[in-house]
Scaffold this motif. Structure first.
Motif, PDB file in Angstrom:
ATOM      1  N   LEU A   1       0.859  -1.184   0.000  1.00 31.18           N
ATOM      2  CA  LEU A   1       0.000   0.000   0.000  1.00 31.18           C
ATOM      3  C   LEU A   1       0.893   1.231   0.000  1.00 31.18           C
ATOM      4  CD1 LEU A   1      -3.278   0.633   1.815  1.00 31.18           C
ATOM      5  CD2 LEU A   1      -1.445   2.282   2.172  1.00 31.18           C
ATOM      6  N   SER A   2       0.628   2.145  -0.919  1.00 37.13           N
ATOM      7  CA  SER A   2       1.391   3.391  -1.008  1.00 37.13           C
ATOM      8  C   SER A   2       0.415   4.565  -0.984  1.00 37.13           C
ATOM      9  CB  SER A   2       2.211   3.422  -2.307  1.00 37.13           C
ATOM     10  OG  SER A   2       2.944   4.628  -2.420  1.00 37.13           O
TER      11      SER A   2
ATOM     12  N   GLU B   1      -0.490   5.827 -10.199  1.00 42.50           N
ATOM     13  CA  GLU B   1      -0.366   4.396 -10.457  1.00 42.50           C
ATOM     14  C   GLU B   1       0.987   3.932  -9.936  1.00 42.50           C
ATOM     15  OE1 GLU B   1      -0.822   4.591 -14.626  1.00 42.50           O
ATOM     16  OE2 GLU B   1      -3.015   4.663 -14.572  1.00 42.50           O
ATOM     17  N   ALA B   2       0.977   3.104  -8.934  1.00 38.60           N
ATOM     18  CA  ALA B   2       2.219   2.652  -8.292  1.00 38.60           C
ATOM     19  C   ALA B   2       2.825   1.478  -9.055  1.00 38.60           C
ATOM     20  CB  ALA B   2       1.947   2.261  -6.846  1.00 38.60           C
TER      21      ALA B   2
ATOM     22  N   ILE C   1      -0.248  -3.779  -5.818  1.00 41.97           N
ATOM     23  CA  ILE C   1       0.008  -2.660  -4.905  1.00 41.97           C
ATOM     24  C   ILE C   1      -1.157  -1.685  -5.030  1.00 41.97           C
ATOM     25  CG2 ILE C   1       1.417  -1.473  -6.658  1.00 41.97           C
ATOM     26  CD1 ILE C   1       3.013  -0.207  -4.359  1.00 41.97           C
ATOM     27  N   MET C   2      -1.594  -1.157  -3.906  1.00 37.74           N
ATOM     28  CA  MET C   2      -2.707  -0.198  -3.875  1.00 37.74           C
ATOM     29  C   MET C   2      -2.140   1.211  -3.708  1.00 37.74           C
ATOM     30  SD  MET C   2      -6.125  -0.072  -3.845  1.00 37.74           S
ATOM     31  CE  MET C   2      -6.851  -1.532  -3.088  1.00 37.74           C
ATOM     32  N   ALA C   3      -2.507   2.113  -4.631  1.00 37.13           N
ATOM     33  CA  ALA C   3      -2.056   3.511  -4.586  1.00 37.13           C
ATOM     34  C   ALA C   3      -3.207   4.379  -4.098  1.00 37.13           C
ATOM     35  CB  ALA C   3      -1.591   3.952  -5.965  1.00 37.13           C
TER      36      ALA C   3
ATOM     37  N   SER D   1      -9.536   8.671  -4.418  1.00 40.56           N
ATOM     38  CA  SER D   1      -9.301   7.753  -5.532  1.00 40.56           C
ATOM     39  C   SER D   1      -8.243   6.734  -5.126  1.00 40.56           C
ATOM     40  CB  SER D   1      -8.835   8.517  -6.775  1.00 40.56           C
ATOM     41  OG  SER D   1      -9.882   9.326  -7.281  1.00 40.56           O
ATOM     42  N   ALA D   2      -8.557   5.458  -5.375  1.00 33.31           N
ATOM     43  CA  ALA D   2      -7.608   4.377  -5.083  1.00 33.31           C
ATOM     44  C   ALA D   2      -7.378   3.589  -6.367  1.00 33.31           C
ATOM     45  CB  ALA D   2      -8.157   3.462  -3.991  1.00 33.31           C
ATOM     46  N   THR D   3      -6.107   3.344  -6.672  1.00 32.94           N
ATOM     47  CA  THR D   3      -5.754   2.628  -7.897  1.00 32.94           C
ATOM     48  C   THR D   3      -4.948   1.382  -7.553  1.00 32.94           C
ATOM     49  OG1 THR D   3      -5.696   4.668  -9.194  1.00 32.94           O
ATOM     50  CG2 THR D   3      -4.546   2.757 -10.106  1.00 32.94           C
TER      51      THR D   3
END
Length: 434
Positions: free
Chosen positions: A354-355, A366-367, A376-378, A400-402
């Motif tokens: 998670l970042s 976008e990580a 990985i969740m950005a 917003s989660a990517t």
């Protein structure tokens, strides 16, 4: 017989390190468990302990030395009545490694000299040693032009950074050499010339400072390059309404204040991602060639910015821990990460990452996947936005989660299911404390 102390492998992936500081000197007596030196790995500065007792008879690698290969003798430990002279070959053992590292520099010109089509590039490198014993600093273009026109680089004064000879220093002597040089580089046999370019200092007239890469930055550069080159990333983004989560956080913090615990939004998002991975186990995996590793526990690696780079301390078993426990553990890990005091098992591993860059006001990003993990969740910033609620346009706190997914291991539909589960947990946050 005196014992050679060798550069230890302080992590499973460590191949070399920097001997940052000696904490003992020659002649000091040490016992098992004493701290001998501080060694900088790709992620942290760690302590090197003695495993035997004796006297430090000789230090073979001085502090500050970087690029010391694992297994290289760094010191000699003598027992009672022993003398370091009993191992005369130990001291030079570290030296050949450095010389071998330099050896490839003159090797390409020597090889090129034996191939007729590449002959123009061959004399360029040996020339400096004949005059000064040191390699003349010159840009690849300046070398090609000088060789094409028979110009002796040692007769020129460089105006580039560090006295480096650049195209302008050749002046009128270079004449119309540009075209022949271009033609030479287009020939298949001229391939060795571009290979030398990366080792040349950056050429610019702009005032600047050249900073040597730390082991951490080298590792970050290598691993993330490999990730983008080798992993087919797929990106899925959802907008999450945070109002209920922020309300619950306020209520929990009011009840936890007497215990000295203050939950952050990030603590709750760590829990949400962990539970989502358990709910959608198809995303809690790693790709390993012809094998897919499926995890039954969610260990969340959390990106933490530290001086000189990035590190990802791990909340192991985050799916089964209370948010308050995650908060305490994360505070401890982040603090020690910034001090370079994490142990390898505390930042190596994890099933997903998670970042969170919301604190910097970043709306969405976008990580890059951290291999061998497969997702990985950005997390972007939570902000007031127009949002449709119950068929009417209202103002809500939206984030917003990517998710970045390794498409070799995770199908798009499964990634979408994970993002849906994450969104639902954040918007109905009582599931985080159930």
């Amino acid at each position: 017989m005196p014992l050679e102390l060798k550069m230890p492998a302080l992590s499973p992936t460590m191949e070399e390190g920097t001997l940052a500081k000696w904490l003992v000197k020659e002649g000091d007596s040490v016992s098992s468990g004493d701290i001998l030196a501080e060694i900088e790995t790709d992620k942290a500065t760690m302590e090197f302990e003695a495993v035997d007792e004796g006297t430090i008879a000789k230090i073979l690698v001085p502090e500050g030395s970087d690029g010391v290969k694992v297994g290289t003798p760094i010191a000699v430990l003598a027992g009672e009545g022993e003398d370091a002279s009993a191992v005369p070959a130990a001291a030079p053992a570290a030296a050949p490694a450095k010389e071998e590292a330099k050896a490839p520099e003159p090797a390409p010109p020597a090889k090129g000299g034996g191939e007729t089509p590449a002959a123009p590039a061959a004399p360029a490198a040996p020339a400096p040693k004949a005059d000064t014993g040191d390699r003349i600093k010159a840009s690849p273009l300046a070398r090609r032009l000088a060789e094409a026109q028979g110009i002796d680089l040692s007769s020129l004064t460089g105006s580039g950074p560090g006295g480096r000879i650049v195209r302008a220093d050749l002046g009128d002597k270079a004449g119309g050499a540009a075209k022949p040089a271009a033609a030479a580089t287009s020939a298949p046999t001229a391939a060795p010339a571009p290979a030398a370019a990366p080792v040349q200092p950056f050429e610019t007239d702009i005032p600047h400072e050249a900073v040597k890469l730390s082991n951490m930055r080298k590792t970050i550069a290598r691993r993330l390059t490999e990730s983008k080159q080798q992993i087919p990333h797929i990106y899925l983004t959802v907008d999450v309404r945070l109002d209920a989560l922020l309300k619950l956080r306020g209520e929990l913090n009011a009840g936890l204040a007497s215990r000295g615990v203050k939950l952050s939004v990030n603590d709750m998002l760590i829990k949400a991602l962990a539970l989502s991975l358990i709910e959608v186990p198809e995303c809690n995996v790693s790709f390993a060639g012809d094998t897919l590793i499926k995890y039954s526990r969610a260990d969340i690696s959390v990106a933490v910015s530290i001086p000189g780079g990035l590190i990802t301390p791990i909340i192991a078993g985050a799916d089964s821990k209370a948010i308050s426990a995650i908060s305490k553990e994360m505070g401890d890990l982040a603090g020690r990460a910034k001090e370079g005091k994490l142990q390898p098992h505390e930042y190596q591993g994890g099933t997903a990452s998670l970042s969170n860059m919301g604190m910097f006001g970043i709306k969405q990003f976008e990580a890059v996947i951290n291999p061998p993990q497969a997702m990985i969740m950005a997390i972007g910033a939570g902000e007031k936005r127009p949002y449709v609620i119950d068929d009417s346009l209202q103002i809500a706190s939206i984030m917003s989660a990517t998710g970045s997914f390794d498409h070799r291991a995770i199908d798009g539909a499964d990634g979408a299911r994970l993002m849906k589960a994450f969104k639902e947990l954040c918007e109905s946050p009582l599931g985080l404390v159930a």
